[in-house]
Design a protein around this motif. Structure first.
Motif, PDB file in Angstrom:
ATOM      1  N   LEU A 182      48.904 -27.389  49.022  1.00  0.00           N
ATOM      2  CA  LEU A 182      47.592 -27.765  49.340  1.00  0.00           C
ATOM      3  C   LEU A 182      46.600 -26.868  49.031  1.00  0.00           C
ATOM      4  CD1 LEU A 182      45.778 -29.699  51.105  1.00  0.00           C
ATOM      5  CD2 LEU A 182      46.144 -28.195  52.858  1.00  0.00           C
ATOM      6  N   GLY A 183      46.795 -25.621  48.903  1.00  0.00           N
ATOM      7  CA  GLY A 183      45.851 -24.596  48.500  1.00  0.00           C
ATOM      8  C   GLY A 183      45.857 -24.706  47.044  1.00  0.00           C
ATOM      9  N   ARG A 184      46.673 -24.952  46.311  1.00  0.00           N
ATOM     10  CA  ARG A 184      46.528 -25.139  44.789  1.00  0.00           C
ATOM     11  C   ARG A 184      45.631 -26.404  44.357  1.00  0.00           C
ATOM     12  NH1 ARG A 184      52.133 -23.494  44.259  1.00  0.00           N
ATOM     13  NH2 ARG A 184      52.860 -25.712  43.744  1.00  0.00           N
ATOM     14  N   LEU A 185      45.861 -27.364  45.296  1.00  0.00           N
ATOM     15  CA  LEU A 185      45.040 -28.717  44.966  1.00  0.00           C
ATOM     16  C   LEU A 185      43.839 -28.453  45.331  1.00  0.00           C
ATOM     17  CD1 LEU A 185      47.401 -31.311  46.574  1.00  0.00           C
ATOM     18  CD2 LEU A 185      47.120 -31.008  44.056  1.00  0.00           C
ATOM     19  N   ASN A 206      45.689 -29.376  63.539  1.00  0.00           N
ATOM     20  CA  ASN A 206      44.679 -28.622  63.399  1.00  0.00           C
ATOM     21  C   ASN A 206      44.475 -27.669  62.139  1.00  0.00           C
ATOM     22  OD1 ASN A 206      43.303 -29.810  65.663  1.00  0.00           O
ATOM     23  ND2 ASN A 206      44.036 -28.257  66.980  1.00  0.00           N
ATOM     24  N   LEU A 207      45.879 -26.986  62.125  1.00  0.00           N
ATOM     25  CA  LEU A 207      45.972 -26.174  60.845  1.00  0.00           C
ATOM     26  C   LEU A 207      45.793 -26.950  59.493  1.00  0.00           C
ATOM     27  CD1 LEU A 207      46.893 -23.653  59.528  1.00  0.00           C
ATOM     28  CD2 LEU A 207      49.111 -24.000  59.902  1.00  0.00           C
ATOM     29  N   ALA A 208      46.350 -28.339  59.478  1.00  0.00           N
ATOM     30  CA  ALA A 208      46.180 -29.121  58.260  1.00  0.00           C
ATOM     31  C   ALA A 208      44.780 -29.276  57.796  1.00  0.00           C
ATOM     32  CB  ALA A 208      46.878 -30.266  58.329  1.00  0.00           C
ATOM     33  N   LEU A 209      43.929 -29.627  58.928  1.00  0.00           N
ATOM     34  CA  LEU A 209      42.439 -29.937  58.879  1.00  0.00           C
ATOM     35  C   LEU A 209      41.727 -28.763  58.435  1.00  0.00           C
ATOM     36  CD1 LEU A 209      42.042 -32.707  61.720  1.00  0.00           C
ATOM     37  CD2 LEU A 209      42.363 -32.955  59.144  1.00  0.00           C
ATOM     38  N   THR A 210      42.061 -27.555  59.099  1.00  0.00           N
ATOM     39  CA  THR A 210      41.363 -26.252  58.634  1.00  0.00           C
ATOM     40  C   THR A 210      41.516 -25.801  57.323  1.00  0.00           C
ATOM     41  OG1 THR A 210      41.693 -25.477  61.069  1.00  0.00           O
ATOM     42  CG2 THR A 210      41.239 -23.857  59.462  1.00  0.00           C
ATOM     43  N   LEU A 211      42.768 -26.026  56.943  1.00  0.00           N
ATOM     44  CA  LEU A 211      43.059 -25.617  55.447  1.00  0.00           C
ATOM     45  C   LEU A 211      42.612 -26.706  54.487  1.00  0.00           C
ATOM     46  CD1 LEU A 211      46.524 -24.203  55.841  1.00  0.00           C
ATOM     47  CD2 LEU A 211      44.632 -22.873  55.676  1.00  0.00           C
ATOM     48  N   GLY A 212      42.180 -27.738  54.780  1.00  0.00           N
ATOM     49  CA  GLY A 212      41.555 -28.449  53.831  1.00  0.00           C
ATOM     50  C   GLY A 212      41.931 -30.204  53.665  1.00  0.00           C
ATOM     51  N   ALA A 213      42.837 -30.177  54.462  1.00  0.00           N
ATOM     52  CA  ALA A 213      43.538 -31.723  54.398  1.00  0.00           C
ATOM     53  C   ALA A 213      42.578 -32.710  55.048  1.00  0.00           C
ATOM     54  CB  ALA A 213      44.933 -31.878  55.332  1.00  0.00           C
ATOM     55  N   SER A 214      42.523 -33.933  54.563  1.00  0.00           N
ATOM     56  CA  SER A 214      41.513 -34.704  55.106  1.00  0.00           C
ATOM     57  C   SER A 214      42.128 -35.717  56.065  1.00  0.00           C
ATOM     58  CB  SER A 214      41.195 -36.061  53.962  1.00  0.00           C
ATOM     59  OG  SER A 214      40.635 -35.048  52.816  1.00  0.00           O
ATOM     60  N   GLY A 215      43.494 -35.572  56.345  1.00  0.00           N
ATOM     61  CA  GLY A 215      44.348 -36.312  57.575  1.00  0.00           C
ATOM     62  C   GLY A 215      45.492 -35.747  57.651  1.00  0.00           C
ATOM     63  N   TYR A 216      46.125 -36.471  58.968  1.00  0.00           N
ATOM     64  CA  TYR A 216      47.591 -35.752  59.287  1.00  0.00           C
ATOM     65  C   TYR A 216      48.345 -36.927  59.928  1.00  0.00           C
ATOM     66  CZ  TYR A 216      50.494 -33.646  62.780  1.00  0.00           C
ATOM     67  OH  TYR A 216      51.943 -33.518  63.393  1.00  0.00           O
ATOM     68  N   LEU A 217      49.362 -37.175  59.251  1.00  0.00           N
ATOM     69  CA  LEU A 217      50.291 -38.241  59.836  1.00  0.00           C
ATOM     70  C   LEU A 217      51.951 -37.611  60.220  1.00  0.00           C
ATOM     71  CD1 LEU A 217      50.723 -41.431  59.950  1.00  0.00           C
ATOM     72  CD2 LEU A 217      51.511 -41.340  57.663  1.00  0.00           C
ATOM     73  N   LYS A 218      52.066 -37.589  61.402  1.00  0.00           N
ATOM     74  CA  LYS A 218      53.224 -37.008  62.272  1.00  0.00           C
ATOM     75  C   LYS A 218      54.383 -38.147  61.777  1.00  0.00           C
ATOM     76  CE  LYS A 218      54.876 -34.625  66.204  1.00  0.00           C
ATOM     77  NZ  LYS A 218      56.241 -34.998  65.979  1.00  0.00           N
ATOM     78  N   LYS A 219      55.475 -37.505  61.403  1.00  0.00           N
ATOM     79  CA  LYS A 219      56.681 -38.109  61.129  1.00  0.00           C
ATOM     80  C   LYS A 219      57.521 -38.053  62.519  1.00  0.00           C
ATOM     81  CE  LYS A 219      57.706 -36.688  56.357  1.00  0.00           C
ATOM     82  NZ  LYS A 219      58.458 -35.969  55.538  1.00  0.00           N
ATOM     83  N   PRO A 220      58.237 -39.042  62.828  1.00  0.00           N
ATOM     84  CA  PRO A 220      58.117 -40.834  62.158  1.00  0.00           C
ATOM     85  C   PRO A 220      56.818 -41.318  62.363  1.00  0.00           C
ATOM     86  CG  PRO A 220      59.576 -40.735  64.024  1.00  0.00           C
ATOM     87  CD  PRO A 220      59.178 -39.299  63.920  1.00  0.00           C
ATOM     88  N   PHE A 221      57.023 -42.291  61.399  1.00  0.00           N
ATOM     89  CA  PHE A 221      55.500 -43.136  61.559  1.00  0.00           C
ATOM     90  C   PHE A 221      55.744 -44.634  61.121  1.00  0.00           C
ATOM     91  CE2 PHE A 221      55.808 -40.858  57.569  1.00  0.00           C
ATOM     92  CZ  PHE A 221      55.827 -41.804  56.585  1.00  0.00           C
ATOM     93  N   THR A 222      55.056 -45.524  61.806  1.00  0.00           N
ATOM     94  CA  THR A 222      55.168 -46.691  61.481  1.00  0.00           C
ATOM     95  C   THR A 222      54.465 -47.424  60.064  1.00  0.00           C
ATOM     96  OG1 THR A 222      53.019 -47.486  62.658  1.00  0.00           O
ATOM     97  CG2 THR A 222      55.568 -47.216  64.052  1.00  0.00           C
ATOM     98  N   ARG A 223      54.589 -48.556  60.041  1.00  0.00           N
ATOM     99  CA  ARG A 223      54.223 -48.931  58.717  1.00  0.00           C
ATOM    100  C   ARG A 223      52.607 -48.924  58.784  1.00  0.00           C
ATOM    101  NH1 ARG A 223      52.408 -54.232  56.329  1.00  0.00           N
ATOM    102  NH2 ARG A 223      52.594 -53.908  53.927  1.00  0.00           N
ATOM    103  N   GLU A 224      51.981 -49.376  60.070  1.00  0.00           N
ATOM    104  CA  GLU A 224      50.711 -49.666  60.505  1.00  0.00           C
ATOM    105  C   GLU A 224      50.125 -48.342  60.464  1.00  0.00           C
ATOM    106  OE1 GLU A 224      53.608 -50.971  62.072  1.00  0.00           O
ATOM    107  OE2 GLU A 224      53.157 -52.948  61.770  1.00  0.00           O
ATOM    108  N   ALA A 225      50.793 -47.220  60.953  1.00  0.00           N
ATOM    109  CA  ALA A 225      50.015 -45.915  61.071  1.00  0.00           C
ATOM    110  C   ALA A 225      49.869 -45.357  59.692  1.00  0.00           C
ATOM    111  CB  ALA A 225      50.939 -44.937  61.921  1.00  0.00           C
ATOM    112  N   PHE A 226      50.791 -45.652  58.781  1.00  0.00           N
ATOM    113  CA  PHE A 226      50.847 -45.358  57.506  1.00  0.00           C
ATOM    114  C   PHE A 226      49.695 -45.932  56.475  1.00  0.00           C
ATOM    115  CE2 PHE A 226      52.475 -46.295  53.002  1.00  0.00           C
ATOM    116  CZ  PHE A 226      52.525 -44.994  52.661  1.00  0.00           C
ATOM    117  N   LEU A 227      49.620 -47.332  56.686  1.00  0.00           N
ATOM    118  CA  LEU A 227      48.513 -48.078  55.921  1.00  0.00           C
ATOM    119  C   LEU A 227      46.988 -47.676  56.545  1.00  0.00           C
ATOM    120  CD1 LEU A 227      50.057 -51.553  55.490  1.00  0.00           C
ATOM    121  CD2 LEU A 227      49.971 -49.571  53.848  1.00  0.00           C
ATOM    122  N   GLU A 228      47.072 -47.635  57.736  1.00  0.00           N
ATOM    123  CA  GLU A 228      45.925 -47.267  58.547  1.00  0.00           C
ATOM    124  C   GLU A 228      45.105 -46.021  58.030  1.00  0.00           C
ATOM    125  OE1 GLU A 228      43.809 -46.586  63.087  1.00  0.00           O
ATOM    126  OE2 GLU A 228      45.838 -46.958  62.872  1.00  0.00           O
TER     127      GLU A 228
END
Length: 246
Positions: A182-185, A206-228
């Motif tokens: 993520l840092g390199r990107l 919170n850490l993901a968003l602080t480091l510059g990510a635009s979203g967070y998806l926790k595993k395991p996830f559903t197809r609906e959550a993935f596409l949403e």
């Protein structure tokens, strides 16, 4: 429409012939448009309702607008408030985005963003082959095509090759962890503006968003959550580009 003729509304439809196919059910589209047009006609007795559309980056932007030589004759209140409620609900269920403008000046506009069937490239980075296969399967039948890699060193070459709109990034990888990637990107001109969704079992949104990510998806996830969550990033990209009004 007979209703438009009955109350002397001039209904004009100006649509380009080369619009791409839409990625939503025609029944849902018909219901959305019917309710919006009925609302616009009711508010514009003796005036004009104009329907226009143009292609945006990954969607069609359709506008239903009202015009009258004497704005004071426009009707600000809905005869049937359910029209707009039904249109909004159907748009949400169909994966469309509806914004309404109805101000004190009696102006009424409906801005409708309609997803197209064009396959948008998505890049998924995960050392687990099963997780990547699941993402590809979840994307089947949607407007997304998921390209995958288990090697973090291939991320930048794949970005250059496929130009992905969104990147899904795992954290717990043996060679380079996701935080390093993520840092390199975020420091690379080819990738710094691309949305990155952290996809992990770790409860570190919170850490993901602080480091510059635009979203967070926790595993395991559903197809609906993935596409949403991918849908949200695509809508955000269009909004930030100024292509669709807030």
């Amino acid at each position: 429409y007979p209703l438009s003729a009955q109350i002397y509304v001039d209904l004009k439809c100006e649509l380009p012939e080369d619009l791409p196919d839409l990625a939503l059910h025609p029944v849902a589209l018909n219901q959305i448009l019917l309710n919006l047009i009925l609302e616009a006609i009711h508010r514009t007795p003796g005036g004009q309702v104009r329907i226009t559309a143009h292609r945006q980056a990954w969607s069609i932007h359709l506008v239903i607008d009202t015009f009258h030589p004497q704005r004071s004759l426009l009707i600000p209140e809905s005869e049937s408030p359910g029209n707009l409620q039904v249109a909004q609900q159907m748009a949400e269920l169909a994966g469309a985005q509806l914004n309404l403008v109805a101000d004190k000046s009696r102006l009424f506009q409906a801005h409708l963003r309609l997803p197209t069937r064009e396959e948008l490239p998505i890049l998924a980075v995960d050392d687990n082959a099963d997780a990547l296969q699941l993402m590809r399967r979840f994307a089947a039948g949607s407007r997304y095509r998921v390209y995958t890699t288990q090697d973090p060193e291939q991320v930048l070459p794949l970005i250059e090759q496929y130009d992905p709109r969104v990147i899904l990034l795992d954290i717990m990888m043996p060679k380079d962890n996701g935080w390093m990637v993520l840092g390199r990107l975020k420091q690379h001109p080819l990738a710094s503006e691309r949305p990155v969704i952290i996809c992990t079992i770790l409860p570190q949104e919170n850490l993901a968003l602080t480091l510059g990510a635009s979203g967070y998806l926790k595993k395991p996830f559903t197809r609906e959550a993935f596409l949403e969550i991918i849908d949200r990033q695509i809508v955000s990209l269009e909004s930030e580009s100024g292509l669709f009004p807030e």
